[in-house]
Motif scaffolding. Structure first.
Motif, PDB file in Angstrom:
ATOM      1  N   ARG A  47       0.825  -1.210   0.000  1.00  0.00           N
ATOM      2  CA  ARG A  47       0.000   0.000   0.000  1.00  0.00           C
ATOM      3  C   ARG A  47       0.860   1.261   0.000  1.00  0.00           C
ATOM      4  O   ARG A  47       0.434   2.302  -0.486  1.00  0.00           O
ATOM      5  CB  ARG A  47      -0.939  -0.018   1.203  1.00  0.00           C
ATOM      6  CG  ARG A  47      -2.025  -1.102   1.066  1.00  0.00           C
ATOM      7  CD  ARG A  47      -2.689  -1.399   2.397  1.00  0.00           C
ATOM      8  NE  ARG A  47      -3.217  -0.193   2.995  1.00  0.00           N
ATOM      9  CZ  ARG A  47      -4.379   0.348   2.655  1.00  0.00           C
ATOM     10  NH1 ARG A  47      -5.121  -0.244   1.757  1.00  0.00           N
ATOM     11  NH2 ARG A  47      -4.793   1.451   3.220  1.00  0.00           N
ATOM     12  N   GLY A  51       0.687   4.111  -2.767  1.00  0.00           N
ATOM     13  CA  GLY A  51       0.402   5.486  -2.379  1.00  0.00           C
ATOM     14  C   GLY A  51      -0.827   5.606  -1.510  1.00  0.00           C
ATOM     15  O   GLY A  51      -1.325   6.696  -1.269  1.00  0.00           O
ATOM     16  N   LEU A  52      -1.342   4.482  -1.054  1.00  0.00           N
ATOM     17  CA  LEU A  52      -2.520   4.516  -0.193  1.00  0.00           C
ATOM     18  C   LEU A  52      -2.113   4.710   1.265  1.00  0.00           C
ATOM     19  O   LEU A  52      -2.934   4.992   2.120  1.00  0.00           O
ATOM     20  CB  LEU A  52      -3.312   3.212  -0.329  1.00  0.00           C
ATOM     21  CG  LEU A  52      -3.923   2.986  -1.701  1.00  0.00           C
ATOM     22  CD1 LEU A  52      -4.482   1.578  -1.827  1.00  0.00           C
ATOM     23  CD2 LEU A  52      -5.010   4.012  -1.968  1.00  0.00           C
ATOM     24  N   GLU A  71       0.358  11.276  -5.736  1.00  0.00           N
ATOM     25  CA  GLU A  71      -0.954  10.633  -5.571  1.00  0.00           C
ATOM     26  C   GLU A  71      -0.973   9.276  -6.282  1.00  0.00           C
ATOM     27  O   GLU A  71      -0.282   9.095  -7.294  1.00  0.00           O
ATOM     28  CB  GLU A  71      -2.045  11.522  -6.175  1.00  0.00           C
ATOM     29  CG  GLU A  71      -2.592  12.561  -5.234  1.00  0.00           C
ATOM     30  CD  GLU A  71      -3.413  11.945  -4.095  1.00  0.00           C
ATOM     31  OE1 GLU A  71      -4.385  11.246  -4.404  1.00  0.00           O
ATOM     32  OE2 GLU A  71      -3.073  12.171  -2.930  1.00  0.00           O
ATOM     33  N   PRO A  72      -1.766   8.323  -5.769  1.00  0.00           N
ATOM     34  CA  PRO A  72      -1.804   6.996  -6.393  1.00  0.00           C
ATOM     35  C   PRO A  72      -2.013   7.038  -7.909  1.00  0.00           C
ATOM     36  O   PRO A  72      -1.333   6.343  -8.651  1.00  0.00           O
ATOM     37  CB  PRO A  72      -2.995   6.326  -5.712  1.00  0.00           C
ATOM     38  CG  PRO A  72      -3.114   7.000  -4.400  1.00  0.00           C
ATOM     39  CD  PRO A  72      -2.623   8.401  -4.578  1.00  0.00           C
ATOM     40  N   MET A  73      -2.967   7.885  -8.350  1.00  0.00           N
ATOM     41  CA  MET A  73      -3.296   7.886  -9.776  1.00  0.00           C
ATOM     42  C   MET A  73      -2.123   8.340 -10.638  1.00  0.00           C
ATOM     43  O   MET A  73      -2.027   7.974 -11.804  1.00  0.00           O
ATOM     44  CB  MET A  73      -4.492   8.783 -10.039  1.00  0.00           C
ATOM     45  CG  MET A  73      -4.196  10.244  -9.764  1.00  0.00           C
ATOM     46  SD  MET A  73      -5.502  11.348 -10.301  1.00  0.00           S
ATOM     47  CE  MET A  73      -5.490  11.059 -12.046  1.00  0.00           C
ATOM     48  N   ASP A  74      -1.227   9.140 -10.056  1.00  0.00           N
ATOM     49  CA  ASP A  74      -0.113   9.664 -10.846  1.00  0.00           C
ATOM     50  C   ASP A  74       1.138   8.806 -10.731  1.00  0.00           C
ATOM     51  O   ASP A  74       2.190   9.164 -11.240  1.00  0.00           O
ATOM     52  CB  ASP A  74       0.201  11.099 -10.404  1.00  0.00           C
ATOM     53  CG  ASP A  74      -1.008  11.999 -10.580  1.00  0.00           C
ATOM     54  OD1 ASP A  74      -1.698  11.830 -11.604  1.00  0.00           O
ATOM     55  OD2 ASP A  74      -1.276  12.838  -9.698  1.00  0.00           O
ATOM     56  N   ILE A  77       0.536   3.136 -11.477  1.00  0.00           N
ATOM     57  CA  ILE A  77       0.382   1.788 -10.949  1.00  0.00           C
ATOM     58  C   ILE A  77      -1.077   1.367 -11.095  1.00  0.00           C
ATOM     59  O   ILE A  77      -1.937   2.201 -11.335  1.00  0.00           O
ATOM     60  CB  ILE A  77       0.740   1.735  -9.447  1.00  0.00           C
ATOM     61  CG1 ILE A  77      -0.020   2.837  -8.694  1.00  0.00           C
ATOM     62  CG2 ILE A  77       2.213   1.864  -9.221  1.00  0.00           C
ATOM     63  CD1 ILE A  77      -0.890   2.360  -7.621  1.00  0.00           C
TER      64      ILE A  77
END
Ligand SMILES: Nc1ncnc2c1ncn2[C@@H]1O[C@H](COP(=O)(O)OP(=O)(O)OP(=O)(O)O)[C@@H](O)[C@H]1O
Ligand SMILES: [Mg+2]
Lengths: 334, 284
Positions: A47, A51-52, A71-74, A77
């Protein structure tokens, strides 16, 4: 497609340290399995890569770029969750397309990518169904599809097969591995199932209490466990541990011997004596559980041809010295 | 065989008895409504002079038209409209506010989160009737007497719905929010694209309950609307009763009563399916 580097990554929740510093270099396209017992921090590590979860200290790099604060979206993954985490009110198509829609990918391209993924995963007949109208295996595939359509640099899997029955698990295991090979995407895969780890990994990370005890190719890890924990965790039935003094191992605090490296001999003829407690005849092989004179439980694995000792009878155990794995008092391999 | 047919017979009898009981119950509840309906279709003299008729008369169209366009203090059509605005305002306002506050409380970490939750929760113990005097003061000071905002706003702030949505959001697995995050959804995108559609049966159920709650408000509109043009229908019926020596015009009053019942019935029947689903199943 990218490399992934963890540099002395640590994590603490408040005052409890959960990850005590993990470093690993993952090659482009490599399949890395993180394996370890429950609560050792596998999910937490994954995680953090996703990036969580914020990194307490250390660096995470994806494709050479430090992503600690991204951020996770960037991060480029995609993650597959244990319970799939499909959006229940969306059709299979929309589930897979959602990330692309948010990224404002043009409609025809979304269509194209989802169809491709659906074809790859044999989900074409189900595109209009809702997740609750699918079987466990199909849901699993949708979750995979959602990861694939984003064409990420790194796949992250958190025990994706643990909700499936044994047979399906074997099948999906092969499918995931084949898919990852075909797409050539770097993958980080968390499991507590050592068979999954052994069969899927290019290299595996064996975690124990927040520490990466050993990182290496499955067979290397199996043949040369770096710690007592790894020796005991990888391999089924697990390695036998014998007091070093009892078998004349100088220096070795404890000695590990794999069950398949032991042979049963007559009482007194081997290096260790004991009493056969019970035997499990599995057809191709037999597991003989022996209680040694000092009270240690030992498992001997022998081929079906060998005579099975009477339960309660005295037996001796023998093994070659080169198969001994001596460990020091801290559990490190000597 | 004999035993089996006996059982069928018994079950058949039980079925009849159950239905009989239900029918009697329905008639019992329905009878006053029937009388009101009958009274709304006859002339005033027929009602005042006993015995009260039990079958509809021939004045239905005249009475209802009279009620809708003229009424007694204000046209009933206007009162219906006022009630509709109030009920819709309360239902939609409450749902919007409570969805957002439940979202904030469940999904965001901010200082005094728990405190806020308990503060909201405390208001459960303060229904309008309890805080009516200070609320009146506030509304009066804002110059909101005789206005829709005065009718709606004080009733919108309440905890029931926030509490229900909080409970529902807590049952939504965390992984869903995380998956959305990995998919790149911003918090409000997650709210609109995922949380809102997932709550739609709950929203529908709540809408029905709140619409009826708003529609049936009596005390509050009575207090803050002095202008007959702003009367809501439920309190308006009471205002139609004569004061002093005037004669009550019962057919108009009864027609108004019947009209007042129609919108809630339409809402309940129209949303029945969603409503029941919202109460019994949670879709996850
Ligand atoms: N949010 C949190 N706050 C405090 N402690 C946490 C939190 N999340 C995880 N932990 C702790 O961190 C440790 C590692 O948890 P983690 O979920 O990574 O284990 P795991 O290896 O994935 O186990 P499993 O195989 O059961 O999933 C556990 O001891 C857990 O109690
Ligand atoms: Mg886990």
């Amino acid at each position: 497609m990218a490399t992934l580097t963890l540099e002395n990554v640590k994590k603490s929740f408040g005052k409890t340290d959960v990850i005590h510093g993990v470093s690993v270099d993952v090659q482009d396209g490599e399949f890395i399995v993180i394996v370890g017992p429950s609560g050792c921090g596998k999910s937490t590590l994954l995680r953090m890569v996703a990036g969580l979860e914020a990194v307490s200290s250390g660096d995470i790099q994806i494709g050479g770029r430090r992503v600690n604060d991204v951020e996770p979206m960037d991060r480029d993954i995609a993650m597959v969750f244990q319970n799939y985490a499909l959006y229940p009110h969306m059709s299979v198509f929309d589930n897979m397309a959602y990330g692309l829609k948010i990224a404002k990918v043009p409609k025809p391209e979304i269509e194209e990518r989802v169809r491709q993924a659906a074809k790859l995963l044999q989900l074409e007949p189900y595109l209009t169904r809702k997740p609750r109208e699918l079987s466990g295996g199909q849901r699993q595939r949708v979750a995979m599809g959602r990861a694939i359509v984003r064409k990420p640099a790194v796949f992250l899997f958190d025990e994706p097969l643990s909700n499936l029955d044994a047979k399906l698990r074997v099948q999906m295991r092969l499918e995931i591995k084949a898919l990852q090979r075909a797409l050539g995407v770097t993958a980080l895969y968390v499991t507590h199932d050592q068979v999954e780890a052994m069969t899927m990994a290019d290299r595996m990370i064996v975690m124990n209490g927040g520490v990466a005890d050993q990182i290496g190719a499955p067979l290397d890890v199996y043949a040369n466990p770096a710690t007592e924990f790894v020796a005991g965790f990888i391999g089924s039935p697990p390695t036998n541990f014998i007091d070093g003094a009892a078998v004349g191992q100088s220096g070795g605090h404890r000695v590990g011997v794999r069950p398949e490296h032991m042979q049963l001999v007559g009482a007194g003829a081997g290096r260790l004596d004991g009493r056969a407690a019970y035997c499990e005849a599995l057809g191709a092989e037999t597991l003989v559980h022996v209680k040694s004179a000092t009270g240690t439980q030992i498992t001997v694995r022998q081929d079906a041809g060998h005579p099975i000792p009477e339960e309660g009878s005295e037996v001796g155990m023998d093994w070659d010295r080169e198969n001994e794995m001596p460990f020091n008092a801290e559990g490190k391999r000597l | 065989m004999a035993e089996r047919s006996g059982m069928v017979e018994k079950r058949g009898l039980g079925l009849w008895l159950t239905h009989l009981g239900l029918i009697i119950g329905v008639l019992f509840i329905f009878f006053p409504i029937w009388l009101a309906f009958v009274a709304s279709t006859v002339e005033n003299q027929d009602i005042i002079r006993p015995p009260m008729p039990v079958w509809p008369g021939d004045q239905m169209i005249e009475n209802y038209t009279n009620a809708l366009v003229a009424g007694i203090n204000a046209p009933v059509a206007l009162m219906l409209f006022n009630s509709l605005v109030m009920a819709l305002g309360i239902a939609l306002g409450k749902i919007a506010i409570s969805l957002l506050s439940a979202f904030a409380i469940v999904y965001f970490r901010f200082p005094f989160r728990q405190t806020f939750f308990w503060l909201i929760f405390l208001t459960l113990m303060l229904p309008v009737e309890v805080r009516i005097v200070p609320t009146y003061e506030v509304v009066a000071n804002f110059g909101m007497l005789n206005s829709y905002s005065g009718l709606i706003l004080p009733l919108v702030a309440s905890a029931t719905a926030t509490f229900l949505f909080r409970q529902f959001f807590l049952t939504v697995p965390d992984e869903l929010a995380e998956a959305a995050r990995v998919d790149g959804a911003r918090p409000m995108q997650f709210f609109f694209d995922i949380l809102l559609p997932m709550s739609r049966t709950n929203i529908a159920a709540l809408f029905v309950i709140l619409f009826i709650y708003g529609w049936n408000q009596y005390l509050w509109p009575l207090l803050i609307t002095t202008d007959p043009e702003m009367n809501t229908i439920v309190m308006g019926i009471k205002q139609m009763f004569p004061s002093g020596d005037d004669f009550a015009h019962w057919p108009t009053i009864m027609a108004t009563s019947i009209l007042a019942m129609v919108p809630p019935v339409i809402v309940v029947v129209g949303m029945q399916k969603l409503f029941i689903r919202g109460l019994v199943e949670s879709e996850k």
